[in-house]
Design a protein around this motif. Sequence first.
Motif, PDB file in Angstrom:
ATOM      1  N   GLN A 234       3.609  14.176 -25.064  1.00  0.00           N
ATOM      2  CA  GLN A 234       4.913  13.513 -25.152  1.00  0.00           C
ATOM      3  C   GLN A 234       5.097  12.545 -23.988  1.00  0.00           C
ATOM      4  OE1 GLN A 234       8.382  16.015 -25.743  1.00  0.00           O
ATOM      5  NE2 GLN A 234       7.097  17.703 -26.467  1.00  0.00           N
ATOM      6  N   LEU A 235       5.531  11.331 -24.308  1.00  0.00           N
ATOM      7  CA  LEU A 235       5.914  10.378 -23.274  1.00  0.00           C
ATOM      8  C   LEU A 235       7.148  10.927 -22.569  1.00  0.00           C
ATOM      9  CD1 LEU A 235       5.810   7.629 -21.842  1.00  0.00           C
ATOM     10  CD2 LEU A 235       7.046   6.662 -23.793  1.00  0.00           C
ATOM     11  N   ALA A 236       7.141  10.890 -21.228  1.00  0.00           N
ATOM     12  CA  ALA A 236       8.204  11.577 -20.506  1.00  0.00           C
ATOM     13  C   ALA A 236       8.892  10.735 -19.446  1.00  0.00           C
ATOM     14  CB  ALA A 236       7.632  12.848 -19.861  1.00  0.00           C
ATOM     15  N   ILE A 237       8.126  10.014 -18.613  1.00  0.00           N
ATOM     16  CA  ILE A 237       8.693   9.327 -17.457  1.00  0.00           C
ATOM     17  C   ILE A 237       7.698   8.258 -17.024  1.00  0.00           C
ATOM     18  CG2 ILE A 237       7.700  10.816 -15.646  1.00  0.00           C
ATOM     19  CD1 ILE A 237      10.555  10.935 -14.399  1.00  0.00           C
ATOM     20  N   ASN A 238       8.029   7.493 -16.012  1.00  0.00           N
ATOM     21  CA  ASN A 238       7.129   6.429 -15.579  1.00  0.00           C
ATOM     22  C   ASN A 238       7.220   6.216 -14.078  1.00  0.00           C
ATOM     23  OD1 ASN A 238       8.677   3.798 -14.708  1.00  0.00           O
ATOM     24  ND2 ASN A 238       9.852   4.642 -16.422  1.00  0.00           N
ATOM     25  N   LEU A 239       6.303   5.431 -13.580  1.00  0.00           N
ATOM     26  CA  LEU A 239       6.430   4.868 -12.239  1.00  0.00           C
ATOM     27  C   LEU A 239       6.017   3.402 -12.306  1.00  0.00           C
ATOM     28  CD1 LEU A 239       3.420   4.413 -10.823  1.00  0.00           C
ATOM     29  CD2 LEU A 239       3.595   6.843 -10.372  1.00  0.00           C
ATOM     30  N   ALA A 240       6.337   2.658 -11.265  1.00  0.00           N
ATOM     31  CA  ALA A 240       5.954   1.248 -11.183  1.00  0.00           C
ATOM     32  C   ALA A 240       5.456   0.955  -9.779  1.00  0.00           C
ATOM     33  CB  ALA A 240       7.148   0.345 -11.515  1.00  0.00           C
ATOM     34  N   ARG A 241       4.659  -0.093  -9.669  1.00  0.00           N
ATOM     35  CA  ARG A 241       4.192  -0.558  -8.359  1.00  0.00           C
ATOM     36  C   ARG A 241       4.300  -2.075  -8.335  1.00  0.00           C
ATOM     37  NH1 ARG A 241      -1.480   2.520  -7.714  1.00  0.00           N
ATOM     38  NH2 ARG A 241      -1.658   1.852  -9.877  1.00  0.00           N
ATOM     39  N   LEU A 242       4.834  -2.588  -7.250  1.00  0.00           N
ATOM     40  CA  LEU A 242       4.999  -4.032  -7.080  1.00  0.00           C
ATOM     41  C   LEU A 242       4.038  -4.544  -6.018  1.00  0.00           C
ATOM     42  CD1 LEU A 242       7.681  -3.218  -8.537  1.00  0.00           C
ATOM     43  CD2 LEU A 242       8.781  -5.061  -7.288  1.00  0.00           C
ATOM     44  N   SER A 243       3.509  -5.730  -6.247  1.00  0.00           N
ATOM     45  CA  SER A 243       2.508  -6.277  -5.333  1.00  0.00           C
ATOM     46  C   SER A 243       2.669  -7.783  -5.198  1.00  0.00           C
ATOM     47  CB  SER A 243       1.103  -5.968  -5.856  1.00  0.00           C
ATOM     48  OG  SER A 243       0.119  -6.638  -5.112  1.00  0.00           O
ATOM     49  N   LYS A 244       2.311  -8.280  -4.022  1.00  0.00           N
ATOM     50  CA  LYS A 244       2.178  -9.718  -3.807  1.00  0.00           C
ATOM     51  C   LYS A 244       0.783 -10.046  -3.281  1.00  0.00           C
ATOM     52  CE  LYS A 244       7.126 -10.330  -3.076  1.00  0.00           C
ATOM     53  NZ  LYS A 244       8.225 -10.634  -2.136  1.00  0.00           N
ATOM     54  N   GLY A 245      -0.112  -9.057  -3.369  1.00  0.00           N
ATOM     55  CA  GLY A 245      -1.488  -9.234  -2.932  1.00  0.00           C
ATOM     56  C   GLY A 245      -2.428  -9.321  -4.116  1.00  0.00           C
ATOM     57  N   LYS A 246      -3.735  -9.315  -3.836  1.00  0.00           N
ATOM     58  CA  LYS A 246      -4.731  -9.416  -4.902  1.00  0.00           C
ATOM     59  C   LYS A 246      -4.772  -8.164  -5.757  1.00  0.00           C
ATOM     60  CE  LYS A 246      -8.417 -12.731  -4.076  1.00  0.00           C
ATOM     61  NZ  LYS A 246      -9.871 -12.903  -3.910  1.00  0.00           N
ATOM     62  N   MET A 247      -4.488  -7.015  -5.138  1.00  0.00           N
ATOM     63  CA  MET A 247      -4.551  -5.756  -5.860  1.00  0.00           C
ATOM     64  C   MET A 247      -3.210  -5.039  -5.771  1.00  0.00           C
ATOM     65  SD  MET A 247      -8.372  -4.308  -4.988  1.00  0.00           S
ATOM     66  CE  MET A 247      -8.204  -2.911  -6.117  1.00  0.00           C
ATOM     67  N   ILE A 248      -2.961  -4.206  -6.787  1.00  0.00           N
ATOM     68  CA  ILE A 248      -1.762  -3.382  -6.785  1.00  0.00           C
ATOM     69  C   ILE A 248      -2.014  -2.185  -5.869  1.00  0.00           C
ATOM     70  CG2 ILE A 248      -0.290  -1.905  -8.206  1.00  0.00           C
ATOM     71  CD1 ILE A 248       0.149  -4.750  -8.944  1.00  0.00           C
ATOM     72  N   GLY A 249      -0.974  -1.736  -5.180  1.00  0.00           N
ATOM     73  CA  GLY A 249      -1.118  -0.574  -4.318  1.00  0.00           C
ATOM     74  C   GLY A 249      -0.603  -0.886  -2.927  1.00  0.00           C
ATOM     75  N   THR A 250       0.041   0.119  -2.307  1.00  0.00           N
ATOM     76  CA  THR A 250       0.697  -0.115  -1.026  1.00  0.00           C
ATOM     77  C   THR A 250      -0.296  -0.501   0.064  1.00  0.00           C
ATOM     78  OG1 THR A 250       0.576   2.277  -0.639  1.00  0.00           O
ATOM     79  CG2 THR A 250       2.623   1.415  -1.540  1.00  0.00           C
ATOM     80  N   ARG A 251      -1.535  -0.004  -0.036  1.00  0.00           N
ATOM     81  CA  ARG A 251      -2.498  -0.315   1.030  1.00  0.00           C
ATOM     82  C   ARG A 251      -2.915  -1.784   1.013  1.00  0.00           C
ATOM     83  NH1 ARG A 251      -7.668   3.272  -0.224  1.00  0.00           N
ATOM     84  NH2 ARG A 251      -6.048   4.774  -0.704  1.00  0.00           N
ATOM     85  N   TYR A 252      -2.649  -2.482  -0.104  1.00  0.00           N
ATOM     86  CA  TYR A 252      -3.049  -3.890  -0.221  1.00  0.00           C
ATOM     87  C   TYR A 252      -1.881  -4.851   0.018  1.00  0.00           C
ATOM     88  CZ  TYR A 252      -6.848  -1.446  -2.531  1.00  0.00           C
ATOM     89  OH  TYR A 252      -7.868  -0.575  -2.816  1.00  0.00           O
ATOM     90  N   ASN A 253      -0.729  -4.321   0.438  1.00  0.00           N
ATOM     91  CA  ASN A 253       0.465  -5.158   0.575  1.00  0.00           C
ATOM     92  C   ASN A 253       1.166  -4.943   1.905  1.00  0.00           C
ATOM     93  OD1 ASN A 253       1.278  -6.575  -2.211  1.00  0.00           O
ATOM     94  ND2 ASN A 253       0.227  -4.659  -2.660  1.00  0.00           N
ATOM     95  N   LYS A 254       0.394  -4.751   2.942  1.00  0.00           N
ATOM     96  CA  LYS A 254       0.979  -4.516   4.254  1.00  0.00           C
ATOM     97  C   LYS A 254       1.727  -5.765   4.736  1.00  0.00           C
ATOM     98  CE  LYS A 254      -2.392  -1.024   5.592  1.00  0.00           C
ATOM     99  NZ  LYS A 254      -3.505  -0.656   6.487  1.00  0.00           N
ATOM    100  N   ASP A 255       2.829  -5.521   5.445  1.00  0.00           N
ATOM    101  CA  ASP A 255       3.633  -6.588   6.048  1.00  0.00           C
ATOM    102  C   ASP A 255       4.316  -7.479   5.012  1.00  0.00           C
ATOM    103  OD1 ASP A 255       2.753  -5.693   8.584  1.00  0.00           O
ATOM    104  OD2 ASP A 255       0.923  -6.887   8.376  1.00  0.00           O
ATOM    105  N   LYS A 256       4.480  -6.985   3.785  1.00  0.00           N
ATOM    106  CA  LYS A 256       5.216  -7.738   2.755  1.00  0.00           C
ATOM    107  C   LYS A 256       6.467  -6.950   2.380  1.00  0.00           C
ATOM    108  CE  LYS A 256       1.278 -10.200   0.707  1.00  0.00           C
ATOM    109  NZ  LYS A 256       0.213  -9.801   1.652  1.00  0.00           N
ATOM    110  N   THR A 257       7.456  -7.652   1.826  1.00  0.00           N
ATOM    111  CA  THR A 257       8.679  -6.992   1.377  1.00  0.00           C
ATOM    112  C   THR A 257       8.809  -7.110  -0.141  1.00  0.00           C
ATOM    113  OG1 THR A 257       9.998  -8.999   1.683  1.00  0.00           O
ATOM    114  CG2 THR A 257       9.855  -7.482   3.550  1.00  0.00           C
ATOM    115  N   TRP A 258       9.675  -6.292  -0.716  1.00  0.00           N
ATOM    116  CA  TRP A 258       9.872  -6.209  -2.152  1.00  0.00           C
ATOM    117  C   TRP A 258       8.547  -5.887  -2.851  1.00  0.00           C
ATOM    118  CZ3 TRP A 258      14.653  -7.442  -4.953  1.00  0.00           C
ATOM    119  CH2 TRP A 258      15.743  -7.636  -4.083  1.00  0.00           C
ATOM    120  N   VAL A 259       7.781  -5.014  -2.233  1.00  0.00           N
ATOM    121  CA  VAL A 259       6.541  -4.502  -2.816  1.00  0.00           C
ATOM    122  C   VAL A 259       6.493  -2.997  -2.554  1.00  0.00           C
ATOM    123  CG1 VAL A 259       5.253  -6.653  -2.461  1.00  0.00           C
ATOM    124  CG2 VAL A 259       5.207  -4.902  -0.681  1.00  0.00           C
TER     125      VAL A 259
END
Length: 404
Positions: A363-388
């Motif tokens: 059953q579909l239940a819930i979700n998450l999202a990730r925002l990026s302004k770098g080449k890859m999605i993920g917090t480790r690839y978006n250091k020193d950026k905001t709204w990510v």
Amino acid sequence: MIESIRKQYNQLFTTEGYRSFLAALEEKYPGVVEFRIAETPVFIPRDFSRKMEETCAYIIDSMMKPGFMEATARAVPAEEWTPGETAHCHCLAFDFGICRNASGELVPMLIEMQGFPSLFGFQVMFPELMKEYLWMPEGYSQFMGGHSKESFLQLLKETIVGAHAPEEVVLLEIKPHEQKTRIDFYCTTQYLGIQPVCITEVFSERNDLYYELNGRKIQIKRIYNRVISDELKGRKDILDRALDFSKPWNVEWVPHPNWFYRLSKFTLPLLKHEYIPETRFLHEWKELPADLENYVLKPLFSFAGQGVVIDVTMEDITAIKDPENWILQSKVNYADVIETPDGAAKAEIRLMYLWPEGAARPQLAINLARLSKGKMIGTRYNKDKTWVGGSVAMVEQDQDKLPG
């Protein structure tokens, strides 16, 4: 993605509100959140959500066809095989990038899938807290599949705890109180009553497993497994004290470790769909594409984006000694679709499914999202950026299916 809502959210957003939200989160769980939480959710229209859901339904149908287990047998490395495999995977996750097709229409494209748990607990808690400090539109929710908070938590309990007492179920992890995602473990304890337990703290008597809770020895009847084998193999400091997954323990697994491999990048070459990029095992390409710059090279057995080659060259390919353990996938170009005060962001949505015992399908239940302004999605690839960073998709609800 919904222009009017995005415009209103950005206009009503305040840095003070965002900081107050983070402060409230810190007060609730001091010193626990080590990853960046984005300033905004992603607002998803219902028709876009349906495209993702229909793609997931196609994948689930493919999993349930005769022959799937045989076709994915090689996915589980022999040295990683765990006895007692379950007939189905209890926790499934599907990652979609928000992209544009040739006509300029926003469409979802499947990036990866996993037969492994995601942040089921945290994704309940933090959007609720965010709503107290930041504006949210009516008729949108992080819960999916017609679920409310109450029905989702009931489904989560049925899937993870099952018929057992909560103290007989453990959330198994490597040093859980040191993990960056430990906030999710604590939310899971809050909602389900089960304890996070380190893989070194489990002990055995014959084929039974035990742990200690408040000085009492308690038999483990069910393991909510959060251990990633790649990470464990890299922990030489604890490897000799860790629970041996290769033995036939008298315990139930949720999900069973073998599904981490079966439902993964390994499955992608078996699928053909409008919203799934062309993917083949590297050794199955009789003639490599001339436009390698439009492809991504990925190792089958890695996690968190490790080992992925985005700008592929022939040298990258010829250097690979085990091409059967790599895939070459048509590159997905994320759209700069989330307008923010300092430039547009890309987004990825993860749809999360639960499959309790006795249910005909997940059953579909819930979700998450990730925002990026770098080449890859993920917090480790978006250091020193905001709204990510980590976020959630607030999905437009069918009015006739709104909970409550």
